[in-house]
Scaffold this active site. Structure first.
Site, PDB file in Angstrom:
ATOM      1  N   ASP A  89      33.622  43.636  38.060  1.00 45.07           N
ATOM      2  CA  ASP A  89      34.735  42.966  37.388  1.00 45.07           C
ATOM      3  C   ASP A  89      34.317  42.217  36.136  1.00 45.07           C
ATOM      4  O   ASP A  89      35.154  41.773  35.363  1.00 45.07           O
ATOM      5  CB  ASP A  89      35.352  41.929  38.339  1.00 45.07           C
TER       6      ASP A  89
HETATM    7  C1  GLC Z   1      34.224  40.716  43.745  1.00 42.01           C
HETATM    8  C2  GLC Z   1      35.509  41.483  43.729  1.00 42.01           C
HETATM    9  C3  GLC Z   1      35.283  42.955  43.696  1.00 42.01           C
HETATM   10  C4  GLC Z   1      34.331  43.322  42.612  1.00 42.01           C
HETATM   11  C5  GLC Z   1      33.046  42.526  42.715  1.00 42.01           C
HETATM   12  C6  GLC Z   1      32.111  42.777  41.575  1.00 42.01           C
HETATM   13  O1  GLC Z   1      33.609  40.871  44.987  1.00 42.01           O
HETATM   14  O2  GLC Z   1      36.305  41.151  44.842  1.00 42.01           O
HETATM   15  O3  GLC Z   1      36.491  43.623  43.510  1.00 42.01           O
HETATM   16  O4  GLC Z   1      34.080  44.679  42.697  1.00 42.01           O
HETATM   17  O5  GLC Z   1      33.356  41.153  42.743  1.00 42.01           O
HETATM   18  O6  GLC Z   1      32.563  42.218  40.391  1.00 42.01           O
HETATM   19  C1  GLC Z   2      34.981  36.750  38.797  1.00 41.85           C
HETATM   20  C2  GLC Z   2      33.823  37.012  39.729  1.00 41.85           C
HETATM   21  C3  GLC Z   2      33.894  38.390  40.296  1.00 41.85           C
HETATM   22  C4  GLC Z   2      35.247  38.632  40.863  1.00 41.85           C
HETATM   23  C5  GLC Z   2      36.349  38.315  39.855  1.00 41.85           C
HETATM   24  C6  GLC Z   2      37.693  38.472  40.484  1.00 41.85           C
HETATM   25  O1  GLC Z   2      34.900  37.563  37.713  1.00 41.85           O
HETATM   26  O2  GLC Z   2      32.585  36.826  39.096  1.00 41.85           O
HETATM   27  O3  GLC Z   2      32.905  38.544  41.267  1.00 41.85           O
HETATM   28  O4  GLC Z   2      35.359  39.966  41.227  1.00 41.85           O
HETATM   29  O5  GLC Z   2      36.203  37.010  39.396  1.00 41.85           O
HETATM   30  O6  GLC Z   2      38.727  38.182  39.654  1.00 41.85           O
END
Ligand code: GLC
Ligand code: GLC
Length: 803
Positions: free
Chosen positions: A483
């Site tokens: 993300d």
């Molecule tokens: C969080 C989110 C997931 C994403 C991950 C890596 O665990 O829930 O959707 O893939 O972060 O950014």
């Molecule tokens: C932030 C976190 C990531 C998560 C995301 C969800 O970017 O670092 O892990 O998946 O929020 O919105």
């Protein structure tokens, strides 16, 4: 160092001191009513949706971190104490918390009185029941004053902590005997209320928090408790609570049991009131009657334990590795259930007010859950697919109460659609239920748009095919699985959401990770097409798979590992050409699992992964960490080095590497990595790891972090599902398939085999794997070629594999 121990026979983690490094929590409830409960009895409850239907209040960012939830006070002479230490904070003579599957037990002792508090949400009941047993273990008579308290949340947890100009006017309760009913907003459009009750006559109550606590006081020292009284306050606005007071006299050796019940009720519009503004309590009465005696409570506990034993018996292993067995047989599967229920919504890190159910998250959670309750997995798949748009893209999240897509976050995460293929194929392989593909499923929940689920899968795939960039690789959109790799965001404004802003839509940034996903799940989709007679479509899909595989080999391979992406200016990311972020974990996992470049590339990629990204706790996301913020990379470079997506061990993707090791038949590599962050294996490092030693956390700070080895974001992480897949399907090698059960272990040299019991399509497979001569598979005494045990109608099937 440890703060407790595993009790495998009881399926409990036993915490022996209250001062764990962080609150160590558990989850209660399985369907509608859910509670979080920490080792000091903190937490909160909600009905289905932690944002829209919060029942009790919890203050995030509070100090101490873990106040709220359930408050019990026991007054004995001059002393006031709480069975689980908080909120009274009186030092106890004995403390123990046993977190079990769907229940927690707190045992506290002070001055010759012992308290045993068992808290659970009985199955099929929208109610948390708290059984408090008080025993006089001294030789003198004890006169105790006991309080049980709940603080109500005014339903919408966001409003509750923001809209005070309204909230402080609307709180309303009703009192009937020993029950306080919370009915804020029931007078208008809400048809639901909550209640808190005890199964014995009370001596007094308070329902106004500020009256109960008194000025300048917190939950550790309420005025009413200090005075051993109740002010009989009736909440009118402000903060409604339910504080129940009872007096108990206990002769030496005598014990008494109280049942406190925190329930939630919905009424129909017609049956809302019994008189002007008097709520209809019929359902509450029935619920209370169902849990009015200790025998009823104990029966519910027995039923809960039996339920879990039966669920867990669907997959149970016995090996020479106790810690592996403990993870596989109990805690990993339990966490899979919790992530299935919660997605990423409600934990001590996820406020329950932000994200609901994530599309990609819930699809992946299903991979570790589908064998437990396939019917619920089926329903979930349809719910998830129903937030997809007609072009194959999808909302990124939905609210569990309404099941509607969340417009705040919107869509544009280009990996999302492919995860639907992953979980649907997993579901069919587990169940053989191809009929799910015919299930009419709407787009964006709009009635009239229903098409068979298969069409959703088709559009998911097509979305990737039709969104490719300059190198023929899939476009990344706002982000892929990571993300925080936001290649079209270019944000320079503080506070702007990295996920939703796009200040420069390049239309060029590409993801090698999605390419790996496409090749893996595209092949699975083609195989599915073949099975349902769509051979032309299968052939077409294989052409696209081949194209993307070739593009990956050409532009995604960096020489010794797979690249991560191409940025908005077509520059590689995750390449030796970069100064920082030279290598990322995700494409190594997915491209190797997809078989891109075969075992040769696989082994090289894994060797690079271990050499550059490996640490004591697993494999870091990237290396070297980004030391400064880059607008062309987005959030990933916003985190200090070693944290979160900027180079922590992001546990979710470590099992991909474990599975990649299995792909190249390296059992030692697979198991070595598995052990590095499987909670039971690092229990003795709890003072460094800090989060619960019975569940996975999202991240473990990497080598460049100031707190290397410290975990955060316990519980709600895709690590649960993927770790279960990695250990059960990879290392142990038990893979459900369309035509039978594959037995294909990838064991380390240190394991000689195992015994395993697996319920699959109604048959119990008793599997024995051992090393020896005469290699091969024997099913019910007869040799079978290959490694697939054919489907059978028999209730039991004996499988022996010699490796
Ligand atoms: C969080 C989110 C997931 C994403 C991950 C890596 O665990 O829930 O959707 O893939 O972060 O950014
Ligand atoms: C932030 C976190 C990531 C998560 C995301 C969800 O970017 O670092 O892990 O998946 O929020 O919105």
């Amino acid at each position: 160092m440890q703060y407790g121990y595993f009790d495998d026979d009881a399926k409990e983690y036993v915490i022996t001191r209250a001062d764990t490094p962080l609150p160590w929590i558990n989850y209660l409830g399985s369907d509608g009513f859910f509670s979080l409960i920490s080792n000091t009895c903190g937490g909160y409850s909600f009905y289905k949706d932690a944002k829209l239907r919060r029942i009790t209040r919890f203050r995030y960012n509070n100090v101490p971190h873990d106040e709220g939830g359930r408050c019990f006070y026991i007054c004995d002479g001059e002393t006031v104490w709480s069975p689980a230490f908080l909120p009274a904070k009186t030092a106890l003579d004995f403390y123990r918390c046993r977190h079990g599957l769907g229940y927690s037990v707190f045992e506290g002792k002070k001055n010759g009185v012992s308290a045993s508090l068992t808290v659970t949400v009985p199955m099929l009941t929208d109610m948390e029941v708290q059984k408090l047993v008080l025993k006089n273990e001294s030789s003198i008579e004890k006169k105790l004053t006991v309080y049980g308290v709940a603080e109500w949340c005014l339903w919408n947890a966001v409003d509750d902590s923001t809209n005070f100009q309204r909230n402080w006017n609307i709180g309303e309760v009703e009192i009937e005997g020993g029950t306080v009913y919370h009915k804020t907003e029931y007078r208008e459009r809400r048809n639901h209320y909550a209640f808190y009750s005890v199964n014995a006559p009370i001596d007094g109550f308070d329902t106004d928090r500020d009256t109960f606590l008194g000025r300048f006081r917190g939950w550790s020292e309420p005025q009413a408790v200090e005075q051993r009284t109740s002010f009989m306050s009736i909440a009118a606005g402000w903060a409604p609570i339910a504080a129940l007071r009872l007096s108990l006299t206990l002769a030496p050796g005598e014990s008494k049991t109280l049942l406190f019940r925190l329930g939630y009720v919905e009424n129909t519009q017609e049956k809302k009131f019994t008189a002007l503004n008097v709520i209809n309590k019929e359902k509450a009465h029935a619920m209370l009657a169902a849990f009015d005696t200790e025998a009823q409570f104990d029966a519910a506990m027995d039923a809960l334990k039996a339920y879990w034993s039966s669920l867990l018996s669907r997959f149970a292993v016995q090996s020479s590795e106790d810690k592996l067995d403990r993870m596989v047989n109990i805690w990993n599967q339990y966490q899979c259930m919790v992530t299935f229920n919660m997605s990423r919504s409600a934990s001590y890190y996820e406020s329950g007010t932000g994200r609901g159910m994530g599309f990609r998250d819930s699809c992946q959670d299903l991979l570790g859950f589908v064998h437990l309750i396939p019917e619920r997995a089926r329903e979930r798949i349809i719910d998830i697919a129903s937030i997809q748009f007609a072009d194959g893209s999808t909302y990124h999240q939905y609210q569990p109460l309404t099941k509607r897509g969340n417009a705040d976050i919107g869509s544009g995460f280009n990996d999302d659609p492919l995860w639907l293929i992953a979980c649907t194929c997993a579901y069919i392989r587990e169940t053989g239920d191809f009929s799910i593909l015919d299930e009419p499923t709407p787009f964006n929940n709009e009635t009239g748009t229903e098409v068979p689920l298969m069409e959703h899968l088709r559009r998911s795939l097509r979305y990737t095919v039709e969104h490719r960039g300059p190198h023929g690789l899939p476009l990344i959109g706002r982000a892929d699985w990571n993300d925080c790799l936001n290649l079209n965001c270019f944000s320079l404004t503080p506070g702007e959401s990295f996920q939703t802003c796009s200040n420069f839509e390049s239309g060029k940034a590409e993801s090698v990770f999605i390419a790996g996903m496409f090749v893996k799940y595209g092949k699975e989709y083609a195989a599915l097409c073949d099975r349902i007679g769509l051979s032309e479509e299968a052939a077409d899909v294989r052409v696209s798979v081949e194209e993307i595989e070739q593009a990956t080999l050409r532009f995604g391979w960096d020489g010794e590992w797979f690249r991560r992406a191409y940025d908005a200016f077509e520059r590689p990311i995750g390449s030796r050409e970069n100064d920082e972020g030279k290598i990322f974990i995700e494409p190594q996992g997915f491209c190797v699992m997809a078989g891109i470049g075969g075992p040769e590339y696989g082994k090289r990629a894994l060797a690079s992964t271990e050499a550059l990204l490996g640490n004591e706790f697993g494999i870091e996301v990237l290396h070297p960490c980004y030391t400064e913020y880059h607008d062309y990379l987005g959030e990933i470079s916003s985190y200090p080095p070693g944290y979160k997506e900027n180079g922590s061990v992001f546990c979710h993707n470590n099992p991909w590497i474990t599975l990649a090791y299995c792909m190249v038949k390296d059992g030692n590599g697979a198991f070595d990595l598995y052990k590095r962050n499987a909670p039971a294996y690092i229990e003795d490092k709890s003072e460094i790891h800090r989060t619960e030693p019975y569940c996975y956390s999202q991240t473990i700070a990497g080598r460049d972090a100031k707190t290397y080895g410290e975990a955060k974001n316990a519980w709600l992480t895709g690590t649960a599902a993927w770790s279960f897949v990695a250990v059960s399907q990879g290392i142990l090698g038990i893979r459900p398939d369309y035509d039978g059960l594959i037995v294909d272990p990838c064991l380390p040299d240190t394991m000689d085999g195992y015994r395993l019991s697996r319920l699959f399509r109604g048959t119990r497979y008793d599997v024995t794997v051992r090393r020896g001569e005469n290699k091969g598979l024997i099913v019910n005494g007869k040799p079978v070629p290959g490694n697939i045990v054919p489907l059978t109608d028999a209730p039991v099937c004996a499988v022996a594999l010699t490796i």
